[in-house]
Design a protein around this motif. Structure first.
Motif, short mmCIF file in Angstrom:
data_model
loop_
_atom_site.label_atom_id
_atom_site.label_comp_id
_atom_site.label_asym_id
_atom_site.label_seq_id
_atom_site.Cartn_x
_atom_site.Cartn_y
_atom_site.Cartn_z
N VAL A 1 0.85 -1.19 0.00
CA VAL A 1 0.00 0.00 0.00
C VAL A 1 0.88 1.24 0.00
CG1 VAL A 1 -2.01 -1.07 1.06
CG2 VAL A 1 -0.22 -0.11 2.53
N ARG A 2 0.32 2.34 -0.45
CA ARG A 2 1.07 3.60 -0.58
C ARG A 2 0.38 4.71 0.19
NH1 ARG A 2 4.56 3.57 -4.99
NH2 ARG A 2 4.99 1.40 -5.60
N ASP A 3 1.16 5.71 0.59
CA ASP A 3 0.60 6.87 1.27
C ASP A 3 0.07 7.87 0.24
OD1 ASP A 3 2.81 8.27 0.25
OD2 ASP A 3 3.93 8.15 2.13
N ALA A 4 -0.38 9.02 0.70
CA ALA A 4 -1.01 10.00 -0.19
C ALA A 4 -0.06 10.52 -1.26
CB ALA A 4 -1.56 11.16 0.63
N GLU A 5 1.24 10.46 -0.99
CA GLU A 5 2.24 10.92 -1.96
C GLU A 5 2.77 9.78 -2.82
OE1 GLU A 5 2.45 12.02 1.43
OE2 GLU A 5 1.22 13.66 0.63
N GLY A 6 2.24 8.58 -2.64
CA GLY A 6 2.68 7.42 -3.42
C GLY A 6 3.85 6.69 -2.81
N GLY A 7 4.24 7.03 -1.57
CA GLY A 7 5.37 6.39 -0.94
C GLY A 7 5.00 5.10 -0.22
N HIS A 8 5.98 4.26 -0.04
CA HIS A 8 5.79 2.98 0.66
C HIS A 8 5.41 3.24 2.11
CE1 HIS A 8 6.52 -1.11 2.01
NE2 HIS A 8 7.36 -0.66 2.93
N ILE A 9 4.45 2.45 2.61
CA ILE A 9 4.03 2.61 3.99
C ILE A 9 3.50 1.28 4.50
CG2 ILE A 9 1.67 3.33 3.37
CD1 ILE A 9 1.77 5.27 5.78
N LEU A 10 3.76 1.01 5.77
CA LEU A 10 3.13 -0.11 6.46
C LEU A 10 2.06 0.47 7.37
CD1 LEU A 10 6.21 -2.35 7.43
CD2 LEU A 10 4.76 -2.48 5.39
N ASP A 11 0.82 0.37 6.95
CA ASP A 11 -0.29 1.03 7.66
C ASP A 11 -1.48 0.08 7.68
OD1 ASP A 11 -1.48 3.90 8.54
OD2 ASP A 11 -2.95 2.80 7.34
N ALA A 12 -1.93 -0.27 8.87
CA ALA A 12 -3.01 -1.25 9.00
C ALA A 12 -4.30 -0.76 8.35
CB ALA A 12 -3.24 -1.57 10.47
N GLY A 13 -4.62 0.51 8.53
CA GLY A 13 -5.84 1.04 7.95
C GLY A 13 -5.84 0.98 6.44
N LEU A 14 -4.72 1.34 5.82
CA LEU A 14 -4.62 1.28 4.37
C LEU A 14 -4.64 -0.15 3.86
CD1 LEU A 14 -2.01 4.11 3.69
CD2 LEU A 14 -4.47 4.16 3.25
N ILE B 1 -5.68 -15.11 -2.90
CA ILE B 1 -5.10 -15.04 -1.57
C ILE B 1 -4.45 -13.67 -1.44
CG2 ILE B 1 -3.33 -15.99 -0.04
CD1 ILE B 1 -3.72 -18.68 -1.53
N LEU B 2 -4.76 -12.95 -0.38
CA LEU B 2 -4.19 -11.63 -0.18
C LEU B 2 -3.03 -11.72 0.80
CD1 LEU B 2 -7.35 -9.34 -0.07
CD2 LEU B 2 -6.04 -10.19 -2.03
N GLN B 3 -1.84 -11.50 0.28
CA GLN B 3 -0.60 -11.58 1.06
C GLN B 3 -0.04 -10.17 1.26
OE1 GLN B 3 3.33 -12.35 -0.79
NE2 GLN B 3 3.23 -14.34 0.25
N ILE B 4 0.00 -9.71 2.49
CA ILE B 4 0.55 -8.37 2.72
C ILE B 4 2.06 -8.47 2.85
CG2 ILE B 4 -1.58 -7.66 3.88
CD1 ILE B 4 0.09 -7.50 6.50
N THR B 5 2.74 -7.40 2.52
CA THR B 5 4.19 -7.33 2.67
C THR B 5 4.55 -6.65 3.99
OG1 THR B 5 6.26 -6.62 1.64
CG2 THR B 5 4.44 -5.09 1.52
N THR B 6 5.71 -7.01 4.51
CA THR B 6 6.27 -6.30 5.66
C THR B 6 7.58 -5.62 5.28
OG1 THR B 6 7.44 -8.29 6.40
CG2 THR B 6 5.24 -7.91 7.31
N ARG C 1 0.12 -7.88 13.20
CA ARG C 1 -0.81 -8.18 14.30
C ARG C 1 -2.09 -7.35 14.17
NH1 ARG C 1 4.32 -8.46 18.19
NH2 ARG C 1 4.27 -10.68 18.75
N ALA C 2 -1.97 -6.12 13.73
CA ALA C 2 -3.14 -5.26 13.60
C ALA C 2 -4.04 -5.68 12.44
CB ALA C 2 -2.70 -3.80 13.42
N VAL C 3 -3.44 -6.12 11.34
CA VAL C 3 -4.23 -6.47 10.15
C VAL C 3 -4.79 -7.88 10.24
CG1 VAL C 3 -4.11 -6.78 7.64
CG2 VAL C 3 -2.90 -4.87 8.71
N GLU C 4 -4.05 -8.81 10.83
CA GLU C 4 -4.42 -10.23 10.88
C GLU C 4 -4.75 -10.76 9.47
OE1 GLU C 4 -7.50 -10.92 13.75
OE2 GLU C 4 -6.13 -10.68 15.44
#
Length: 279
Positions: A54-67, A84-89, A105-108
């Motif tokens: 997922v990316r932030d508002a400027e298109g940058g890499h971010i680890l954010d549970a809400g996004l 299958i949805l695999q998130i990155t860390t 842990r927040a996203v599960e």
């Protein structure tokens, strides 16, 4: 050694990664809506898994549970459980191991990819890493361990032997070309990994590759019994050197090549059954 080639081929699509933006290719998906729209094409082309950044508002890499939740919900709205949805860390030099663990842990999530060298870089991180990985194992999260080198493979095996990594068999991703000149992979780069990996004993393995020989690299792996991850995260070009129109182009050519090698693209349901056996 490797076991006989499995019937099904898992193709994971990595459509954006942490760094590429619209100036690299206009079809790079950066928003939840773009990810959801593309997911239909990627599934139809033969993908069974989506490696999600997922990316932030400027298109940058971010680890954010809400996004992550927003993007996952958007994808589910268009393809349901067909991917299958695999998130990155991935840290990208910004995130610490505790921050990486916190977002998972927040996203599960149903599935997650973890770089061994980032999550457990040294002995001081082993206790926290072991507790975290045990949580994921007990929750039946589908974990994929990312390995960049033979040294990473040796360290993962040591951690598994000592119980820091739980389970008898792993699902790993061998990354080809990450530290080669100009990040251009060669099909021969897979050999040092597979020569030391026994699928029957060690588990499932997949390959991703940087550069224009991405298809040649992953199809070499497919012929040897492995699985594939392809997409704009690592490469923008078809096997003939032309610019791909979309991530679906890259998925479709690997699906076609896999069929010629006797490997049928797995559905998400088939992939889930395979992955639950190798954990």
């Amino acid at each position: 050694m490797t076991s006989p080639e499995p019937e099904f081929l898992m193709i994971c699509v990595a459509p954006n990664g942490a760094r590429k933006v619209k100036s690299d290719h206009p079809a790079i998906p950066l928003t939840a809506a773009e990810m959801a729209e593309g997911a239909v094409r990627w599934r139809d082309a033969g993908a069974c898994m989506l490696h999600l950044h997922v990316r932030d508002a400027e298109g940058g890499h971010i680890l954010d549970a809400g996004l992550y939740r927003e993007s996952m919900a958007a994808v589910r709205s268009t393809v349901g459980d067909d991917l299958i949805l695999q998130i990155t860390t991935e840290a990208v030099g910004r995130y610490t191991a505790p921050e990486q663990m916190a977002v998972v842990r927040a996203v599960e999530p149903e599935a997650v990819s973890l770089a061994v060298r980032e999550l457990i870089p040294d002995a001081d991180h082993e206790a926290a890493g072991e507790a975290f990985l045990r949580e994921l194992y007990e929750r039946e999260c589908l974990v994929q361990y990312i390995l960049y080198s033979g040294e990473d493979l040796d360290r993962m095996r040591d951690l598994r032997r000592r119980g820091v990594i739980p389970g008898n068999r792993m699902h790993v991703l061998f990354v080809l070309g990450r530290y080669t000149r100009n990040q251009e992979s060669d099909p021969r780069d897979v050999l040092p990994f597979v020569e030391r990996w026994d699928a029957a004993r060690d588990g499932l393995w997949s390959v991703c590759a940087f550069g224009r020989r991405e298809a040649a690299c992953v199809l070499t792996a497919v012929g040897l019994g492995g699985h594939a991850r392809v997409g704009f995260e690592n490469n923008l070009h078809r096997a003939d050197g032309s610019l791909a129109a979309d991530n679906a182009d890259l998925v479709a050519q690997v699906a076609q090549g896999g069929r010629l090698l006797g490997r049928r693209p797995a559905t998400a349901a088939q992939a889930r059954d395979m992955l639950r056996l190798f954990r």
